[in-house]
Design a protein around this motif. Structure first.
Motif, PDB file in Angstrom:
ATOM      1  N   ASP A 160      87.887 159.545  18.434  1.00 36.14           N
ATOM      2  CA  ASP A 160      87.028 159.931  17.319  1.00 36.14           C
ATOM      3  C   ASP A 160      87.327 159.084  16.090  1.00 36.14           C
ATOM      4  O   ASP A 160      86.425 158.630  15.387  1.00 36.14           O
ATOM      5  CB  ASP A 160      87.214 161.414  16.989  1.00 36.14           C
ATOM      6  CG  ASP A 160      86.665 162.326  18.077  1.00 36.14           C
ATOM      7  OD1 ASP A 160      85.719 161.922  18.769  1.00 36.14           O
ATOM      8  OD2 ASP A 160      87.192 163.448  18.226  1.00 36.14           O
ATOM      9  N   MET A 161      88.619 158.872  15.818  1.00 34.01           N
ATOM     10  CA  MET A 161      89.025 158.055  14.679  1.00 34.01           C
ATOM     11  C   MET A 161      88.555 156.613  14.835  1.00 34.01           C
ATOM     12  O   MET A 161      88.055 156.003  13.878  1.00 34.01           O
ATOM     13  CB  MET A 161      90.541 158.081  14.520  1.00 34.01           C
ATOM     14  CG  MET A 161      91.066 157.188  13.406  1.00 34.01           C
ATOM     15  SD  MET A 161      92.854 156.928  13.501  1.00 34.01           S
ATOM     16  CE  MET A 161      92.990 155.936  14.993  1.00 34.01           C
ATOM     17  N   ALA A 162      88.709 156.062  16.044  1.00 36.67           N
ATOM     18  CA  ALA A 162      88.292 154.682  16.284  1.00 36.67           C
ATOM     19  C   ALA A 162      86.797 154.525  16.045  1.00 36.67           C
ATOM     20  O   ALA A 162      86.349 153.545  15.439  1.00 36.67           O
ATOM     21  CB  ALA A 162      88.660 154.255  17.702  1.00 36.67           C
ATOM     22  N   LEU A 163      86.018 155.498  16.495  1.00 37.21           N
ATOM     23  CA  LEU A 163      84.581 155.459  16.245  1.00 37.21           C
ATOM     24  C   LEU A 163      84.276 155.646  14.758  1.00 37.21           C
ATOM     25  O   LEU A 163      83.351 155.023  14.227  1.00 37.21           O
ATOM     26  CB  LEU A 163      83.883 156.532  17.078  1.00 37.21           C
ATOM     27  CG  LEU A 163      83.833 156.238  18.584  1.00 37.21           C
ATOM     28  CD1 LEU A 163      83.429 157.482  19.364  1.00 37.21           C
ATOM     29  CD2 LEU A 163      82.882 155.083  18.881  1.00 37.21           C
ATOM     30  N   GLY A 164      85.078 156.475  14.076  1.00 35.54           N
ATOM     31  CA  GLY A 164      84.925 156.612  12.630  1.00 35.54           C
ATOM     32  C   GLY A 164      85.222 155.311  11.911  1.00 35.54           C
ATOM     33  O   GLY A 164      84.535 154.941  10.940  1.00 35.54           O
ATOM     34  N   PHE A 165      86.232 154.605  12.392  1.00 39.98           N
ATOM     35  CA  PHE A 165      86.572 153.298  11.820  1.00 39.98           C
ATOM     36  C   PHE A 165      85.428 152.314  12.033  1.00 39.98           C
ATOM     37  O   PHE A 165      85.035 151.590  11.106  1.00 39.98           O
ATOM     38  CB  PHE A 165      87.859 152.773  12.471  1.00 39.98           C
ATOM     39  CG  PHE A 165      88.304 151.441  11.955  1.00 39.98           C
ATOM     40  CD1 PHE A 165      88.971 151.335  10.744  1.00 39.98           C
ATOM     41  CD2 PHE A 165      88.063 150.278  12.684  1.00 39.98           C
ATOM     42  CE1 PHE A 165      89.390 150.095  10.258  1.00 39.98           C
ATOM     43  CE2 PHE A 165      88.475 149.042  12.210  1.00 39.98           C
ATOM     44  CZ  PHE A 165      89.136 148.951  10.996  1.00 39.98           C
TER      45      PHE A 165
END
Length: 198
Positions: A160-165
């Motif tokens: 989720d964080m990687a996609l947020g990044f």
């Protein structure tokens, strides 16, 4: 093209690494990934996945984005001064620092997150926050952004964080395309945390 350096150690959590790698690696026009460890050679995850790494002193590309993962191996390197010094050097030089799960404990122990907001794995929460009282720990969060630092909650939250990044860098439409490509149900709201137990 920006280089991501994934810094790993023995007994890292497999999905902490390969989840974000799947997402970020889906955009080869933007990101290339190099896998690093202190000594180089084969490093095995908690689940026995063996991967080839390059020694930190022999990396070919300068680090633009640092990816630090978590897992049971953090308990061994949390007091490893050469490792923490290397981590500090990489974090200082990087434009962005992405941390998954208990990787934030390592950043905290090294003093890298002093006076920053950050989160981590819920099941290891007490151990993580014991590493530093200078971090503004956010327990209810899927991931937290503070300046160049992205920290995520447990294991799958790294995706989720990687996609947020990606959404912050390339736009939310591109992030949604990557999520669709991987058939992953992206939790787009970083503050919506199904695993928080008040």
């Amino acid at each position: 093209m920006q280089t991501i350096t994934a810094l790993v150690f023995k007994n890292f959590e497999t999905l902490d690494l390969f989840g974000p790698v799947e997402m970020l690696g889906s955009l080869p026009e933007h990101y290339q990934i190099q896998f690093a460890s202190m000594t180089g050679g084969i490093i095995r995850s908690k689940h026995g996945v063996a991967m080839q790494t390059t020694a930190v002193a022999e990396l070919k590309h300068p680090t633009v984005i640092l990816l630090i993962v978590g897992g049971m191996g953090t308990r061994q390197v949390i007091n490893d001064k050469p490792f923490l010094q290397t981590l500090t050097t990489f974090a200082d030089q990087a434009d962005w620092v992405l941390s998954v799960c208990t990787g934030s404990a390592l950043l905290a122990k090294a003093g890298i997150l002093d006076n920053r907001r950050a989160t981590s794995n819920k099941l290891s929460w007490q151990w993580v926050i014991a590493q530093s009282d200078k971090v503004h720990w956010v327990e209810q969060a899927r991931w937290v952004v503070d300046d160049k630092f992205y920290t995520s909650s447990g294991v799958s939250a790294g995706m989720d964080m990687a996609l947020g990044f990606i959404a912050d860098r390339q736009g939310v439409d591109i992030a949604r395309q990557v999520a669709n490509y991987t058939e992953y149900r992206w939790q787009e709201d970083s503050e919506l945390d199904d695993f928080y137990q008040p």
